[in-house]
Design a protein around this motif. Sequence first.
Motif, PDB file in Angstrom:
ATOM      1  N   MET A  29       0.865  -0.995  -0.128  1.00 54.92           N
ATOM      2  CA  MET A  29      -0.423   0.345   0.434  1.00 54.92           C
ATOM      3  C   MET A  29       0.477   0.940  -0.086  1.00 54.92           C
ATOM      4  SD  MET A  29      -3.231   0.890   2.551  1.00 54.92           S
ATOM      5  CE  MET A  29      -2.137   0.132   4.373  1.00 54.92           C
ATOM      6  N   LEU A  30       1.356   1.290   1.085  1.00 55.24           N
ATOM      7  CA  LEU A  30       2.797   2.657   0.770  1.00 55.24           C
ATOM      8  C   LEU A  30       3.375   3.110  -0.249  1.00 55.24           C
ATOM      9  CD1 LEU A  30       4.193   4.252   2.696  1.00 55.24           C
ATOM     10  CD2 LEU A  30       5.819   2.857   3.140  1.00 55.24           C
ATOM     11  N   ASP A  31       4.367   1.433  -1.178  1.00 54.80           N
ATOM     12  CA  ASP A  31       5.158   1.761  -2.204  1.00 54.80           C
ATOM     13  C   ASP A  31       4.323   1.812  -3.532  1.00 54.80           C
ATOM     14  OD1 ASP A  31       6.897   1.498  -0.394  1.00 54.80           O
ATOM     15  OD2 ASP A  31       7.378  -0.888  -1.266  1.00 54.80           O
ATOM     16  N   GLU A  32       3.406   0.634  -3.384  1.00 54.78           N
ATOM     17  CA  GLU A  32       1.959   1.270  -5.062  1.00 54.78           C
ATOM     18  C   GLU A  32       0.966   2.432  -5.137  1.00 54.78           C
ATOM     19  OE1 GLU A  32       0.510  -2.762  -5.491  1.00 54.78           O
ATOM     20  OE2 GLU A  32       2.799  -3.831  -6.151  1.00 54.78           O
ATOM     21  N   PHE A  33       0.742   2.537  -3.902  1.00 53.32           N
ATOM     22  CA  PHE A  33      -0.381   4.206  -3.666  1.00 53.32           C
ATOM     23  C   PHE A  33       0.101   5.029  -3.196  1.00 53.32           C
ATOM     24  CE2 PHE A  33      -3.431   5.667  -1.585  1.00 53.32           C
ATOM     25  CZ  PHE A  33      -4.613   6.621  -2.967  1.00 53.32           C
ATOM     26  N   PHE A  34       0.751   4.993  -1.881  1.00 52.74           N
ATOM     27  CA  PHE A  34       0.547   6.008  -1.170  1.00 52.74           C
ATOM     28  C   PHE A  34       1.770   7.027  -1.511  1.00 52.74           C
ATOM     29  CE2 PHE A  34      -2.257   4.983   2.132  1.00 52.74           C
ATOM     30  CZ  PHE A  34      -2.964   5.505   2.339  1.00 52.74           C
ATOM     31  N   ARG A  35       3.196   6.817  -1.550  1.00 51.21           N
ATOM     32  CA  ARG A  35       4.402   7.656  -2.398  1.00 51.21           C
ATOM     33  C   ARG A  35       4.385   7.659  -3.455  1.00 51.21           C
ATOM     34  NH1 ARG A  35       9.045   3.228   0.710  1.00 51.21           N
ATOM     35  NH2 ARG A  35       8.689   3.797   1.896  1.00 51.21           N
ATOM     36  N   GLN A  58     -10.159  -1.941  -5.167  1.00 48.93           N
ATOM     37  CA  GLN A  58     -10.839  -2.024  -5.913  1.00 48.93           C
ATOM     38  C   GLN A  58      -9.715  -3.035  -6.835  1.00 48.93           C
ATOM     39  OE1 GLN A  58     -13.890  -0.224  -7.494  1.00 48.93           O
ATOM     40  NE2 GLN A  58     -14.448  -1.923  -8.909  1.00 48.93           N
ATOM     41  N   PHE A  59      -8.845  -2.418  -7.599  1.00 49.14           N
ATOM     42  CA  PHE A  59      -7.563  -2.722  -8.642  1.00 49.14           C
ATOM     43  C   PHE A  59      -6.905  -3.514  -7.340  1.00 49.14           C
ATOM     44  CE2 PHE A  59      -3.179  -2.616  -9.239  1.00 49.14           C
ATOM     45  CZ  PHE A  59      -3.018  -2.648 -10.739  1.00 49.14           C
ATOM     46  N   TYR A  60      -6.579  -4.018  -7.033  1.00 48.47           N
ATOM     47  CA  TYR A  60      -6.249  -4.014  -5.928  1.00 48.47           C
ATOM     48  C   TYR A  60      -6.423  -5.667  -5.461  1.00 48.47           C
ATOM     49  CZ  TYR A  60      -3.219  -6.381  -1.899  1.00 48.47           C
ATOM     50  OH  TYR A  60      -2.290  -7.187  -1.025  1.00 48.47           O
ATOM     51  N   ASN A  61      -7.393  -5.559  -4.888  1.00 50.18           N
ATOM     52  CA  ASN A  61      -8.631  -7.132  -4.969  1.00 50.18           C
ATOM     53  C   ASN A  61      -8.924  -7.149  -6.264  1.00 50.18           C
ATOM     54  OD1 ASN A  61      -8.574  -6.709  -2.448  1.00 50.18           O
ATOM     55  ND2 ASN A  61      -9.465  -5.090  -1.777  1.00 50.18           N
ATOM     56  N   GLU A  62      -9.093  -6.372  -6.972  1.00 49.02           N
ATOM     57  CA  GLU A  62     -10.024  -7.610  -8.315  1.00 49.02           C
ATOM     58  C   GLU A  62      -9.358  -7.481  -9.866  1.00 49.02           C
ATOM     59  OE1 GLU A  62     -13.684  -5.251  -8.598  1.00 49.02           O
ATOM     60  OE2 GLU A  62     -14.215  -5.567  -6.791  1.00 49.02           O
ATOM     61  N   GLN A  72      -2.229 -18.094  -5.036  1.00 46.25           N
ATOM     62  CA  GLN A  72      -1.972 -19.124  -6.511  1.00 46.25           C
ATOM     63  C   GLN A  72      -2.250 -18.202  -7.447  1.00 46.25           C
ATOM     64  OE1 GLN A  72      -4.793 -22.174  -4.677  1.00 46.25           O
ATOM     65  NE2 GLN A  72      -3.450 -23.415  -3.199  1.00 46.25           N
ATOM     66  N   GLY A  73      -1.489 -17.445  -7.639  1.00 49.11           N
ATOM     67  CA  GLY A  73      -1.537 -16.778  -9.018  1.00 49.11           C
ATOM     68  C   GLY A  73      -2.992 -15.883  -8.930  1.00 49.11           C
ATOM     69  N   LYS A  74      -4.126 -16.176  -8.312  1.00 46.22           N
ATOM     70  CA  LYS A  74      -5.173 -15.493  -8.352  1.00 46.22           C
ATOM     71  C   LYS A  74      -5.606 -14.084  -7.362  1.00 46.22           C
ATOM     72  CE  LYS A  74      -7.962 -20.622  -8.615  1.00 46.22           C
ATOM     73  NZ  LYS A  74      -8.718 -20.476  -8.201  1.00 46.22           N
ATOM     74  N   LYS A  75      -6.576 -13.482  -7.727  1.00 42.80           N
ATOM     75  CA  LYS A  75      -6.523 -12.017  -6.909  1.00 42.80           C
ATOM     76  C   LYS A  75      -6.770 -12.642  -5.948  1.00 42.80           C
ATOM     77  CE  LYS A  75      -7.483  -9.927 -11.726  1.00 42.80           C
ATOM     78  NZ  LYS A  75      -6.787 -11.713 -12.150  1.00 42.80           N
ATOM     79  N   LEU A  81     -13.835 -15.867  -3.054  1.00 36.77           N
ATOM     80  CA  LEU A  81     -15.212 -15.985  -3.943  1.00 36.77           C
ATOM     81  C   LEU A  81     -15.260 -17.471  -3.449  1.00 36.77           C
ATOM     82  CD1 LEU A  81     -15.598 -13.441  -6.231  1.00 36.77           C
ATOM     83  CD2 LEU A  81     -17.118 -14.224  -4.426  1.00 36.77           C
ATOM     84  N   ASP A  82     -13.756 -18.414  -4.064  1.00 39.81           N
ATOM     85  CA  ASP A  82     -13.160 -19.505  -3.833  1.00 39.81           C
ATOM     86  C   ASP A  82     -13.783 -20.550  -2.586  1.00 39.81           C
ATOM     87  OD1 ASP A  82     -12.903 -20.088  -6.641  1.00 39.81           O
ATOM     88  OD2 ASP A  82     -10.771 -19.481  -6.045  1.00 39.81           O
ATOM     89  N   PHE A  83     -13.115 -19.831  -1.365  1.00 43.79           N
ATOM     90  CA  PHE A  83     -13.506 -20.046  -0.038  1.00 43.79           C
ATOM     91  C   PHE A  83     -14.996 -20.483   0.295  1.00 43.79           C
ATOM     92  CE2 PHE A  83     -13.786 -19.228   4.358  1.00 43.79           C
ATOM     93  CZ  PHE A  83     -13.104 -20.478   5.114  1.00 43.79           C
TER      94      PHE A  83
END
Length: 91
Positions: A29-35, A58-62, A72-75, A81-83
């Motif tokens: 979050m710090l590296d990819e958003f705030f900074r 939303q981008f991070y999660n979806e 396992q390479g999923k978002k 949703l799998d769980f």
Amino acid sequence: MDLNDFKNSQTKVRQPQTNGFVERFNRTMLDEFFRIKMRKKVYDTLESLQVDFDLWLQFYNEQRPHLGYRIQGKKPLERILDFKNSVQNGS
């Protein structure tokens, strides 16, 4: 107290052995958003920052690829949703 069948537990601060996933998310979050955002835009209100953060989350999660071995390479949303489906189907 249980909330939606989840148990609350306490972890030690800055202890990757007990809360590594949260620590990694905080760093991402710090590296990819705030900074990045704080260099490009001056926020006049907390609400305007919240709007941009919600879009990033939303981008991070979806949409953002995740390469961790547990996901396992999923978002993240796909894993949730799998769980949920596995619990509902009893598998």
